[in-house]
Design an enzyme around this catalytic site. Structure first.
Site, short mmCIF file in Angstrom:
data_model
loop_
_atom_site.label_atom_id
_atom_site.label_comp_id
_atom_site.label_asym_id
_atom_site.label_seq_id
_atom_site.Cartn_x
_atom_site.Cartn_y
_atom_site.Cartn_z
N GLY A 11 0.74 -1.20 -0.13
CA GLY A 11 -0.05 0.04 -0.01
C GLY A 11 0.82 1.21 -0.09
O GLY A 11 2.10 1.29 0.48
N GLN A 34 2.86 9.91 0.84
CA GLN A 34 4.24 9.30 1.30
C GLN A 34 5.20 9.56 -0.14
O GLN A 34 6.32 9.16 0.14
CB GLN A 34 3.87 7.93 1.45
CG GLN A 34 3.14 7.39 2.59
CD GLN A 34 3.20 5.87 2.64
OE1 GLN A 34 2.08 5.36 2.43
NE2 GLN A 34 4.05 5.34 3.57
N CYS A 75 5.52 0.05 7.75
CA CYS A 75 5.13 1.26 6.95
C CYS A 75 6.49 1.64 6.08
O CYS A 75 7.58 1.53 6.65
CB CYS A 75 4.71 2.34 7.94
SG CYS A 75 4.26 3.74 6.89
N LEU A 76 6.15 2.12 4.83
CA LEU A 76 7.33 2.27 4.01
C LEU A 76 8.11 3.64 4.44
O LEU A 76 8.95 3.88 4.10
CB LEU A 76 6.97 2.41 2.64
CG LEU A 76 6.52 1.35 1.88
CD1 LEU A 76 5.74 1.50 0.63
CD2 LEU A 76 7.54 0.19 1.77
N HIS A 122 -4.83 1.62 7.28
CA HIS A 122 -3.45 2.31 7.64
C HIS A 122 -3.24 3.52 6.66
O HIS A 122 -2.80 4.40 7.16
CB HIS A 122 -2.43 1.12 7.37
CG HIS A 122 -0.76 1.46 7.35
ND1 HIS A 122 -0.09 1.18 8.30
CD2 HIS A 122 -0.29 2.43 6.46
CE1 HIS A 122 0.96 1.62 8.25
NE2 HIS A 122 0.99 2.53 7.15
N GLU A 123 -3.47 3.24 5.42
CA GLU A 123 -3.55 4.30 4.36
C GLU A 123 -4.39 5.61 4.79
O GLU A 123 -4.15 6.48 4.49
CB GLU A 123 -3.84 3.78 2.75
CG GLU A 123 -2.93 2.59 2.47
CD GLU A 123 -1.29 2.96 2.63
OE1 GLU A 123 -0.84 4.01 2.68
OE2 GLU A 123 -0.65 1.83 2.76
N HIS A 135 -2.59 7.66 7.01
CA HIS A 135 -1.66 8.41 6.19
C HIS A 135 -2.26 10.05 5.63
O HIS A 135 -1.75 10.86 5.77
CB HIS A 135 -1.01 7.91 5.05
CG HIS A 135 0.08 6.89 5.63
ND1 HIS A 135 1.18 7.39 6.22
CD2 HIS A 135 0.40 5.70 5.21
CE1 HIS A 135 2.24 6.53 6.40
NE2 HIS A 135 1.52 5.30 5.76
NI NI Z 1 2.53 3.32 5.71
#
Ligand code: NI
Length: 184
Positions: free
Chosen positions: A45, A50, A93-94, A135-136, A139
């Site tokens: 995702g 991000q 998480c990236l 989660h997204e 963000h």
């Molecule tokens: Ni994330």
């Protein structure tokens, strides 16, 4: 193909609430680049902020599971209902390379969103898709997964967070968003 730079914890754009998408004509290249970036980083995702775009959209690809056959794009999404039952899942998480946290979230959600053709949809989601969407969604609101655990648990990651913050210009070298471990 263009792989964009993934911004890390410490970059102020991640704390901003994302603006609604109004002009859909600009999305083509951005979405392509976001998919390239997510696959390169081995994530499942990715939210637009991000990669430095203050826009209310994210992509998810869990087509490696039985839950989905193809990638999904969610534009101007809004969670309209959260189920009462909650579960724990190990999330990465990236934007927080190397950190994996057990996060509690509702198991089931209803989501209203647009696709690139500007059509509105309303879906009920469970399982990994529900988890990834939540989660997204965080963000897009400037919320991190570290905000969802206790201060005491967070203390254990103090040094890791400082390290990510101080090197927040570097590209992720420890992608963890694809963590598929289910914690029971
Ligand atoms: Ni994330």
């Amino acid at each position: 193909m263009a792989v964009l730079n993934i911004v890390h914890y410490g970059d102020p754009i991640l704390r901003k609430k994302c603006a609604p998408v109004k002009d859909f004509s600009i999305l083509g290249n951005l979405l392509e680049d976001m998919f390239d970036t997510m696959y390169e980083a081995e994530g499942i995702g990715l939210a637009a902020n991000q990669v430095g775009f203050n826009l209310s959209l994210f992509i998810i690809d869990i087509s490696h599971t039985e839950e989905a056959d193809e990638p999904n794009i969610f534009i101007n999404p809004k969670i309209t209902l959260k189920g009462r039952d909650q579960n724990i899942y190990s999330e990465g998480c990236l934007s927080f390379p190397g950190i994996t946290l057990d996060v509690v979230r509702p198991e089931k959600i209803s989501l209203k969103y647009q696709t690139p053709d500007e059509i509105w949809h309303q879906d009920e989601c469970t399982g990994l898709l529900s988890r990834a969407i939540q989660h997204e969604m965080d963000h897009l609101k400037g919320v991190y997964f570290i905000d969802r655990i206790s201060q005491l648990d967070l203390m254990k990651y103090k040094q890791e967070l400082l390290d990510i913050e101080s090197s927040s210009k570097k590209q992720s070298v420890h992608p963890t968003h694809g963590s598929k471990r289910f914690v029971l």
